[in-house]
Design a protein around this motif. Structure first.
Motif, PDB file in Angstrom:
ATOM      1  N   ILE A 205       0.842  -1.207   0.000  1.00 33.38           N
ATOM      2  CA  ILE A 205       0.000   0.000   0.000  1.00 33.38           C
ATOM      3  C   ILE A 205       0.872   1.249   0.000  1.00 33.38           C
ATOM      4  CG2 ILE A 205      -1.596   1.357   1.430  1.00 33.38           C
ATOM      5  CD1 ILE A 205      -2.987  -1.278   2.125  1.00 33.38           C
ATOM      6  N   ARG A 206       1.952   1.223   0.784  1.00 31.25           N
ATOM      7  CA  ARG A 206       2.832   2.404   0.865  1.00 31.25           C
ATOM      8  C   ARG A 206       3.401   2.727  -0.513  1.00 31.25           C
ATOM      9  NH1 ARG A 206       5.676   0.872   4.976  1.00 31.25           N
ATOM     10  NH2 ARG A 206       7.262  -0.076   3.656  1.00 31.25           N
ATOM     11  N   ARG A 207       3.902   1.671  -1.220  1.00 29.58           N
ATOM     12  CA  ARG A 207       4.474   1.890  -2.556  1.00 29.58           C
ATOM     13  C   ARG A 207       3.413   2.421  -3.526  1.00 29.58           C
ATOM     14  NH1 ARG A 207       7.212  -3.000  -1.549  1.00 29.58           N
ATOM     15  NH2 ARG A 207       5.496  -4.114  -2.550  1.00 29.58           N
ATOM     16  N   ALA A 208       2.239   1.800  -3.493  1.00 27.52           N
ATOM     17  CA  ALA A 208       1.183   2.196  -4.431  1.00 27.52           C
ATOM     18  C   ALA A 208       0.739   3.634  -4.165  1.00 27.52           C
ATOM     19  CB  ALA A 208      -0.013   1.251  -4.294  1.00 27.52           C
ATOM     20  N   ARG A 209       0.606   3.954  -2.894  1.00 25.42           N
ATOM     21  CA  ARG A 209       0.153   5.300  -2.519  1.00 25.42           C
ATOM     22  C   ARG A 209       1.120   6.358  -3.056  1.00 25.42           C
ATOM     23  NH1 ARG A 209       1.403   8.639   1.550  1.00 25.42           N
ATOM     24  NH2 ARG A 209      -0.198  10.221   1.999  1.00 25.42           N
ATOM     25  N   GLU A 210       2.417   6.071  -2.961  1.00 26.65           N
ATOM     26  CA  GLU A 210       3.398   7.038  -3.464  1.00 26.65           C
ATOM     27  C   GLU A 210       3.263   7.241  -4.967  1.00 26.65           C
ATOM     28  OE1 GLU A 210       7.224   5.745  -2.032  1.00 26.65           O
ATOM     29  OE2 GLU A 210       6.572   6.117   0.048  1.00 26.65           O
ATOM     30  N   LEU A 211       3.084   6.123  -5.689  1.00 32.02           N
ATOM     31  CA  LEU A 211       2.880   6.209  -7.142  1.00 32.02           C
ATOM     32  C   LEU A 211       1.669   7.078  -7.481  1.00 32.02           C
ATOM     33  CD1 LEU A 211       3.382   2.586  -8.530  1.00 32.02           C
ATOM     34  CD2 LEU A 211       4.613   4.654  -9.201  1.00 32.02           C
ATOM     35  N   VAL A 212       0.599   6.856  -6.738  1.00 35.00           N
ATOM     36  CA  VAL A 212      -0.643   7.581  -7.010  1.00 35.00           C
ATOM     37  C   VAL A 212      -0.465   9.070  -6.736  1.00 35.00           C
ATOM     38  CG1 VAL A 212      -3.056   7.859  -6.307  1.00 35.00           C
ATOM     39  CG2 VAL A 212      -2.082   5.564  -6.529  1.00 35.00           C
ATOM     40  N   LEU A 213       0.152   9.376  -5.611  1.00 35.29           N
ATOM     41  CA  LEU A 213       0.295  10.788  -5.233  1.00 35.29           C
ATOM     42  C   LEU A 213       1.257  11.534  -6.154  1.00 35.29           C
ATOM     43  CD1 LEU A 213       0.154  10.705  -1.331  1.00 35.29           C
ATOM     44  CD2 LEU A 213      -1.608  11.430  -2.940  1.00 35.29           C
ATOM     45  N   GLU A 214       2.233  10.802  -6.703  1.00 34.38           N
ATOM     46  CA  GLU A 214       3.125  11.414  -7.691  1.00 34.38           C
ATOM     47  C   GLU A 214       2.324  12.063  -8.829  1.00 34.38           C
ATOM     48  OE1 GLU A 214       6.048   8.907  -9.888  1.00 34.38           O
ATOM     49  OE2 GLU A 214       6.845   8.593  -7.855  1.00 34.38           O
ATOM     50  N   LYS A 215       1.235  11.377  -9.214  1.00 32.20           N
ATOM     51  CA  LYS A 215       0.456  11.843 -10.370  1.00 32.20           C
ATOM     52  C   LYS A 215      -0.734  12.716  -9.969  1.00 32.20           C
ATOM     53  CE  LYS A 215       2.858   9.393 -13.288  1.00 32.20           C
ATOM     54  NZ  LYS A 215       3.741  10.055 -14.253  1.00 32.20           N
ATOM     55  N   PHE A 216      -1.386  12.366  -8.860  1.00 30.68           N
ATOM     56  CA  PHE A 216      -2.689  13.000  -8.575  1.00 30.68           C
ATOM     57  C   PHE A 216      -2.781  13.622  -7.181  1.00 30.68           C
ATOM     58  CE2 PHE A 216      -3.720   9.578 -11.707  1.00 30.68           C
ATOM     59  CZ  PHE A 216      -4.140  10.397 -12.740  1.00 30.68           C
ATOM     60  N   ALA A 217      -1.666  14.112  -6.650  1.00 29.68           N
ATOM     61  CA  ALA A 217      -1.671  14.640  -5.275  1.00 29.68           C
ATOM     62  C   ALA A 217      -2.659  15.793  -5.121  1.00 29.68           C
ATOM     63  CB  ALA A 217      -0.272  15.099  -4.873  1.00 29.68           C
ATOM     64  N   THR A 218      -2.716  16.673  -6.112  1.00 26.58           N
ATOM     65  CA  THR A 218      -3.537  17.874  -5.932  1.00 26.58           C
ATOM     66  C   THR A 218      -5.036  17.573  -6.034  1.00 26.58           C
ATOM     67  OG1 THR A 218      -3.389  18.404  -8.280  1.00 26.58           O
ATOM     68  CG2 THR A 218      -1.750  19.421  -6.823  1.00 26.58           C
ATOM     69  N   GLN A 219      -5.386  16.402  -6.538  1.00 25.87           N
ATOM     70  CA  GLN A 219      -6.816  16.066  -6.632  1.00 25.87           C
ATOM     71  C   GLN A 219      -7.316  15.221  -5.462  1.00 25.87           C
ATOM     72  OE1 GLN A 219      -4.682  15.654  -9.274  1.00 25.87           O
ATOM     73  NE2 GLN A 219      -5.654  16.344 -11.178  1.00 25.87           N
ATOM     74  N   CYS A 220      -6.405  14.779  -4.599  1.00 20.94           N
ATOM     75  CA  CYS A 220      -6.786  13.878  -3.498  1.00 20.94           C
ATOM     76  C   CYS A 220      -7.250  14.693  -2.298  1.00 20.94           C
ATOM     77  CB  CYS A 220      -5.587  13.007  -3.127  1.00 20.94           C
ATOM     78  SG  CYS A 220      -5.924  11.934  -1.733  1.00 20.94           S
ATOM     79  N   TYR A 221      -8.543  14.609  -1.977  1.00 23.38           N
ATOM     80  CA  TYR A 221      -9.029  15.453  -0.878  1.00 23.38           C
ATOM     81  C   TYR A 221      -9.070  14.755   0.471  1.00 23.38           C
ATOM     82  CZ  TYR A 221     -13.791  13.526  -1.492  1.00 23.38           C
ATOM     83  OH  TYR A 221     -14.874  12.696  -1.575  1.00 23.38           O
ATOM     84  N   THR A 222      -9.037  13.450   0.484  1.00 18.22           N
ATOM     85  CA  THR A 222      -8.935  12.776   1.784  1.00 18.22           C
ATOM     86  C   THR A 222      -8.395  11.364   1.634  1.00 18.22           C
ATOM     87  OG1 THR A 222     -10.086  12.259   3.856  1.00 18.22           O
ATOM     88  CG2 THR A 222     -11.257  11.756   1.842  1.00 18.22           C
ATOM     89  N   GLU A 223      -7.723  10.910   2.703  1.00 17.37           N
ATOM     90  CA  GLU A 223      -7.284   9.509   2.778  1.00 17.37           C
ATOM     91  C   GLU A 223      -7.795   8.879   4.068  1.00 17.37           C
ATOM     92  OE1 GLU A 223      -3.265   8.514   1.133  1.00 17.37           O
ATOM     93  OE2 GLU A 223      -2.925  10.649   1.531  1.00 17.37           O
ATOM     94  N   ASP A 224      -8.702   9.575   4.756  1.00 18.08           N
ATOM     95  CA  ASP A 224      -9.218   9.000   6.012  1.00 18.08           C
ATOM     96  C   ASP A 224     -10.727   8.802   5.994  1.00 18.08           C
ATOM     97  OD1 ASP A 224     -10.298  11.491   6.251  1.00 18.08           O
ATOM     98  OD2 ASP A 224      -9.185  12.068   8.062  1.00 18.08           O
TER      99      ASP A 224
END
Lengths: 421, 421
Positions: free
Chosen positions: A243-262
């Protein structure tokens, strides 16, 4: 909690929901999905979910379900009527005697007397439970739940009987079911985790194109999407490292669109940020009719950031409550850039807030014109001491989801503005 | 349609939905309820609904389901990926060979070429169907459905395989499934009807005490209840004559509490009545934060009866927008009889409406005191030219449903007032 030896490996979990209304289209079964999500948070996966009608239909399922599963959760059929037979059928299948629980009897009587009501005799059957089972208190209703530990009856399977109404079921699930399941699954292997990230302003196909190949390299990772009309969840299931690896990949591309992870709603995120940045927000709503104010005030603590909401459904209301000029209405119409701007600026001035939102549009199904078709919606955001931003969109997927989409778009705009403050 | 002899009595119908997302809480299973409702409209009852994960989990269900049912409807698992195994598992269970359907192949190829896309090789597996089965065209996607008539394979059971996505499933259901089911059930008896009546201000136990014995005398009538936090549905299923008799019995006792018999929401009923009686309503909301205005404006046509809504979450907003006196706030507090009255009367005067509602309370979870605990809520209704009515209630079942209950209580009050006009 009961003293029976309880440690088992939880591999197979089944949920059985009872209720005619679930099978004839009058009530949507939300228990299955909700419980599945909550169980996954503690590392447990539901293998099967079954819906059967009220009455003795549950009886026909029990022999199979008790043999196939480590944990069986049954909802519904604990009420006072002749059609509520879950308790009786389960006792029969487990070959346990039903006995009255005196504490439950007292609690049910108190439930009625504290409300100034007399208890009907039929309610007393709710105080019965299989001999040796735990009676689970119901803070919100008269039907106590029941927990039958593994091997108390004639099966290895642990059984929970829970009430059907969601507002009774949910607190009981958290207070009584989750702790027992955690205790039961003590000796399990490393549990898979689920991590959910919520995005706005990005579609499922964007994820497929940009991320699927990279995420697919990790064989132990399960990736899924849940697209809603105006935002999308990405779910990652696997080990913490995956999950940690995947999350980093995702945030590399879409960090500004992610409004919550909780798991927060967008309104929760916005209210939290407003408080952090010491901002006050006000709303001037026409076509959304109070839905944005209502979403903001769904959040506990919102009174610190929201004081005034204006629902100006008619033109006169826009003039009188927000100071929109009659000239603008006459010249441009209520659904226009000019009126959206004046609504937002009027709300800002009259509420003393630092941020004001406005929205004016045509929800449909009627009221559209060639120039302004159904779904046309002007939105504005006014910030104290700054130029007002205004824009137009079209959302013509039906009145039912119009408010949801439009309120989500405006809350997303506030969220973006707050981040840059 | 296939030519196999098809007339059977449809008694047992089961729906199996496949999909991991349905079991882990990320997607709500709406197919079961939706299809159950649609089938009831043609006189058929779903007996059981089962949800299992993607892949070969469907295989384990089939032996049982094909034996137990007259009709089996499976959704999902018809896609192009390796996890889509419904077609394969069903062919295996029925001992039928999977063969390519040339028409399906051509259709799938056209689906891609008409969109300017190239077909991936894996999509071709979607063109396979059990030998002798009907391939059901999919106007909205690449996965054709499959119909296996009774006794084509090794079971009496008729089987439908349908795609998972709702916008593909629904048109196929109406165009391909409903006509086949009607043909299959040709020789059935008179079909049962369903009639639903919605009540407010009466509890399930009231029905049990007053009506159960009388309604129970009709052996052919099925009676069910669906209780929500602030109202209740009574459903009657049976012949037209049974329903007519039962409805009369029910109305004898509870006519004044029955707000709809056509499935309308309370806000729809209220908006309709407001228009009929040529009344305008305005709302002055504190703790409900715009939820009442939002419910009213959910109704198409509400602009004829609703013009102004005030969301006065803060004390200053109550003073400035509604003219609540600072003295009343200081002396009695915002959650008080006096302030509720002044809010309603202020909204009436400032909106020019003929009816105004107000509500001020403590939604919680914080903000309660010994004198005014969480859940305390004052409500008022002001009528042009009449004395304002005001009353207090307590609804402490949690912030999540507080707004729903309180808005329902106030709308119910308006509904009663309108009836006596």
């Amino acid at each position: 909690m009961s003293k029976a030896k309880e440690d088992i490996s939880i591999v197979n979990i089944e949920i059985i929901n009872t209720g005619n209304e679930l099978l004839i289209g009058t009530t949507l079964n939300t228990h299955g999905a909700w419980m599945g999500g909550e169980l996954l948070k503690i590392g447990l996966r539901v293998k099967k979910q079954v819906t059967v009608s009220d009455g003795d239909a549950i009886g026909a399922e029990l022999g199979r379900a008790l043999t196939e599963n480590d944990v069986l959760i049954v909802t519904g059929g604990l009420g006072p009527t002749s059609d509520d037979l879950t308790r009786e059928e389960v006792a029969k299948a487990l070959q346990l005697e039903l006995i009255e629980d005196e504490f439950a009897t007292r609690t049910i009587k108190e439930f009625f007397s504290s409300r100034g009501k007399t208890m009907a005799a039929c309610n007393l059957k709710q105080a019965f439970a299989p001999c040796g089972a735990d009676v689970l208190p119901n803070a919100k209703g008269t039907a106590p739940g029941v927990y039958i530990p593994p091997r108390l009856g004639s099966y290895e399977c642990a059984v929970f009987l829970l009430p059907g109404p969601p507002f009774e079921l949910k607190p009981m699930f958290f207070e009584e079911v989750v702790p027992r399941l955690k205790a039961l699954s003590n000796d399990s292997l490393e549990l898979p985790k689920m991590h959910v990230m919520s995005f706005i302003g990005v579609g499922e196909s964007d994820f497929h194109e940009v991320l699927d190949a990279r995420l697919g390299e990790d064989q132990d990772l399960e990736v899924g999407y849940c697209a809603r009309p105006s935002d999308i969840d990405l779910r990652l299931i696997g080990s913490e490292a995956s999950i940690r690896r995947a999350r980093e990949l995702v945030l590399e591309k879409f960090a500004t669109q992610c409004y919550t992870e909780d798991g927060s709603s967008l309104e929760q995120v916005v209210v939290r940020l407003l408080a952090e940045k010491k901002q006050m927000v006000s709303t001037a709503e026409s076509c959304t009719g109070g839905a944005i104010a209502s979403r903001l005030t769904d959040v506990s603590g919102s009174s610190a950031v929201f004081a005034y909401g204006f629902v100006t459904y008619a033109d006169t209301a826009k003039c009188e409550l927000l100071g929109v000029s009659e000239g603008s209405l006459a010249e441009h119409g209520a659904v226009s850039q000019q009126v959206a701007v004046e609504m937002a600026e009027g709300a800002l001035a009259r509420s003393g807030a630092t941020i004001a939102l406005s929205v004016t549009g045509i929800a449909g199904p009627t009221g559209g014109t060639e120039e302004k078709p159904v779904g046309t919606v002007w939105m504005a955001i006014a910030l104290k001491g700054k130029a007002t931003e205004v824009w137009v969109e079209n959302h013509s997927r039906g009145r039912e989801i119009f408010k949801q989409i439009v309120s989500q778009r405006l809350l997303a705009k506030v969220w973006r503005v707050l981040q840059s403050m």
